[in-house]
Design a protein around this motif. Structure first.
Motif, PDB file in Angstrom:
ATOM      1  N   TYR A   1       6.668  35.190  63.443  1.00  0.00           N
ATOM      2  CA  TYR A   1       7.176  34.231  64.461  1.00  0.00           C
ATOM      3  C   TYR A   1       6.253  33.257  64.587  1.00  0.00           C
ATOM      4  CZ  TYR A   1       9.278  38.997  64.976  1.00  0.00           C
ATOM      5  OH  TYR A   1      10.035  40.093  64.800  1.00  0.00           O
TER       6      TYR A   1
ATOM      7  N   ALA B   1      14.444  37.411  67.183  1.00  0.00           N
ATOM      8  CA  ALA B   1      13.301  36.869  67.469  1.00  0.00           C
ATOM      9  C   ALA B   1      12.856  35.619  66.810  1.00  0.00           C
ATOM     10  CB  ALA B   1      12.209  38.021  67.443  1.00  0.00           C
TER      11      ALA B   1
ATOM     12  N   PHE C   1      14.927  32.742  67.921  1.00  0.00           N
ATOM     13  CA  PHE C   1      14.029  31.953  69.195  1.00  0.00           C
ATOM     14  C   PHE C   1      12.894  31.330  68.777  1.00  0.00           C
ATOM     15  CE2 PHE C   1      16.519  35.371  71.601  1.00  0.00           C
ATOM     16  CZ  PHE C   1      17.261  34.532  72.389  1.00  0.00           C
ATOM     17  N   SER C   2      12.053  31.730  67.960  1.00  0.00           N
ATOM     18  CA  SER C   2      10.852  31.020  67.306  1.00  0.00           C
ATOM     19  C   SER C   2      10.989  29.659  66.818  1.00  0.00           C
ATOM     20  CB  SER C   2       9.967  32.085  66.511  1.00  0.00           C
ATOM     21  OG  SER C   2       9.526  33.126  67.227  1.00  0.00           O
TER      22      SER C   2
ATOM     23  N   TYR D   1      16.777  33.611  61.825  1.00  0.00           N
ATOM     24  CA  TYR D   1      17.734  34.806  61.758  1.00  0.00           C
ATOM     25  C   TYR D   1      17.509  35.542  60.393  1.00  0.00           C
ATOM     26  CZ  TYR D   1      21.048  38.542  62.343  1.00  0.00           C
ATOM     27  OH  TYR D   1      21.484  39.933  62.566  1.00  0.00           O
TER      28      TYR D   1
END
Length: 187
Positions: free
Chosen positions: A4, A75, A78-79, A69
């Motif tokens: 991430y 997550a 978003f990162s 993705y």
């Protein structure tokens, strides 16, 4: 390194280098994600580029979302997406303030002129790489080669000569591809 954090740092770096629009980012994305990070194959990268054109929004944000993705699911989205947005947001705030304040300055005009030339070069690189990835690699299959060539020429003609809005062409080609695939699957 945590995936991430790696996604965030990679895309904040790439987002910082996005000047003039998302398509200029493609050579940088390709170099970083395919050559350096080895997160994607060149073929998979251009699959994402093709899919990205079907979606509304910025090239950089869509590509960051796809790759996020692919690497780390929601997550990761978003990162990568936050990483690519932060530099753009900050630069738009700063540039708009100073650009409007000094828009008639000769130095600013010269910088913009040079940036246009650089961006033209970057877009040209993407053009030739897509030709290589899509057209040249299909030479072994005559049907695929001529299909790609005809679709590209028709698309160019509809947009450039007949002035048809590109969104209509994208929607029609999307629907046509789905229908073609469905009919082919039932036959």
């Amino acid at each position: 390194m945590n995936i991430y954090i790696d996604l965030f740092l990679t895309f904040i770096k790439l987002g910082t280098l996005t000047i003039g629009g998302g398509y200029n980012l493609l050579p940088l994305l390709e170099h970083e994600l395919v050559n350096n990070k080895k997160w994607l194959t060149r073929s998979k990268f251009y699959e994402f580029v093709s899919l990205e054109t079907l979606l509304p929004g910025s090239v950089a944000v869509n590509m960051a979302s796809f790759i996020g993705y692919d690497k780390a699911k929601i997550a990761g989205v978003f990162s990568a997406t936050i990483g690519v947005i932060i530099p753009s947001l900050l630069s738009v705030i700063l540039v708009s303030y100073y650009l409007f304040k000094y828009k008639d300055n000769e130095y600013i005009k010269n910088i913009i002129f040079v940036l246009k030339a650089i961006l033209l070069g970057l877009i040209t690189i993407v053009f030739f790489r897509i030709i290589n990835e899509v057209l040249i690699k299909s030479l072994h299959n005559t049907y695929a080669f001529f299909s790609i060539l005809i679709i590209a020429l028709l698309t160019f003609s509809f947009i450039y000569i007949f002035k048809i809005n590109p969104i209509y062409i994208i929607i029609c080609s999307f629907i046509g591809t789905i229908l073609y695939t469905y009919i082919k699957s039932i036959l």
